[in-house]
Design a protein around this motif. Structure first.
Motif, short mmCIF file in Angstrom:
data_model
loop_
_atom_site.label_atom_id
_atom_site.label_comp_id
_atom_site.label_asym_id
_atom_site.label_seq_id
_atom_site.Cartn_x
_atom_site.Cartn_y
_atom_site.Cartn_z
N ASN A 180 65.64 -12.31 -5.54
CA ASN A 180 66.17 -12.23 -4.18
C ASN A 180 67.62 -12.67 -4.13
O ASN A 180 68.26 -12.59 -3.10
CB ASN A 180 65.35 -13.13 -3.24
N ASP A 213 67.41 -6.30 -7.01
CA ASP A 213 67.13 -7.15 -5.86
C ASP A 213 65.69 -6.90 -5.40
O ASP A 213 65.31 -5.75 -5.17
CB ASP A 213 68.12 -6.81 -4.74
N LYS A 214 64.91 -7.96 -5.27
CA LYS A 214 63.51 -7.83 -4.86
C LYS A 214 63.37 -7.16 -3.49
O LYS A 214 62.40 -6.45 -3.26
CB LYS A 214 62.84 -9.21 -4.76
N SER A 215 64.32 -7.42 -2.61
CA SER A 215 64.16 -6.95 -1.24
C SER A 215 64.42 -5.46 -1.06
O SER A 215 63.87 -4.85 -0.16
CB SER A 215 65.05 -7.75 -0.29
N ASN A 216 65.26 -4.86 -1.92
CA ASN A 216 65.57 -3.44 -1.67
C ASN A 216 65.77 -2.59 -2.92
O ASN A 216 66.22 -1.45 -2.81
CB ASN A 216 66.79 -3.32 -0.75
N GLU A 217 65.42 -3.11 -4.10
CA GLU A 217 65.63 -2.31 -5.31
C GLU A 217 64.38 -2.19 -6.19
O GLU A 217 64.47 -1.90 -7.37
CB GLU A 217 66.78 -2.90 -6.14
N ILE A 218 63.20 -2.34 -5.59
CA ILE A 218 61.96 -2.19 -6.35
C ILE A 218 61.82 -0.76 -6.86
O ILE A 218 61.41 -0.54 -8.01
CB ILE A 218 60.72 -2.59 -5.50
N ASP A 219 62.18 0.23 -6.03
CA ASP A 219 62.12 1.63 -6.47
C ASP A 219 63.01 1.86 -7.68
O ASP A 219 62.64 2.58 -8.61
CB ASP A 219 62.52 2.58 -5.34
#
Length: 129
Positions: free
Chosen positions: A86, A106-112
Motif C-alpha cells: 500500500n 500498489d495493493k490498492s490499484n495494481e492487482i491486475d
C-alpha cells in the motif's frame, strides 16, 4: 508452467485472496508464506532454488519487506521478486528497485498488473517438462 511462488504478507485475508487469485488466474503455485521478516528470510535461505517468484509486502508484523529484499538480492537470473504494498510511492519504488525488486505494485490499484506480470512470467517459462 506453474510459478513456484513464496508470499511475504502479514494480513491473512489479503494473503489468502492473493494466493487464490494468482493460482486461479496466473499459473501460480504457492509454496508457502511468511508474516514477518525473520521467517521469510529463514525460508528463503533454506530454499534458495525452490522458487521462481517471491511477492513481498513492505510492512510486516515484525521487520520489513526491505530486509527480505536485501536477503535475496543475489539470486538466479530466472528468479523474480516483486513488491506488493500500500506504500508504493515513487521514492519507495526507487528504493525497492535499488534493493533488487523486479517490479513494484500498489495493493490498492495494481492487482491486475500483478496478475498480468505473473501470467507473462509463466508464459515465458513455457510448459512444464
Amino acid at each position: 508452467m506453474q510459478l513456484r511462488t513464496f508470499i511475504v504478507e502479514d494480513n491473512a485475508t489479503i494473503r489468502e485472496n492473493l494466493i487464490g487469485t494468482l493460482e486461479e488466474l496466473a499459473g501460480v503455485k504457492a509454496l508457502g508464506w511468511a508474516e514477518n521478516e525473520r521467517d521469510a528470510k529463514s525460508w528463503l535461505v533454506a530454499n534458495p532454488i525452490a522458487w521462481d517468484l517471491t511477492i513481498v509486502d513492505l510492512f510486516l508484523k515484525q521487520g520489513s519487506g526491505l530486509g527480505v529484499l536485501e536477503q535475496i538480492r543475489v539470486r538466479s537470473p530466472s528468479q523474480r521478486v516483486v513488491v506488493l504494498s500500500n506504500y508504493a510511492t515513487s521514492d519507495m519504488r526507487k528504493r525497492c528497485t535499488e534493493l533488487g525488486a523486479d517490479a513494484v505494485f500498489d495493493k490498492s490499484n495494481e492487482i491486475d498488473a500483478l496478475v498480468e506480470y505473473c501470467m507473462a512470467m509463466s508464459e515465458a517459462a513455457g510448459p512444464a517438462p
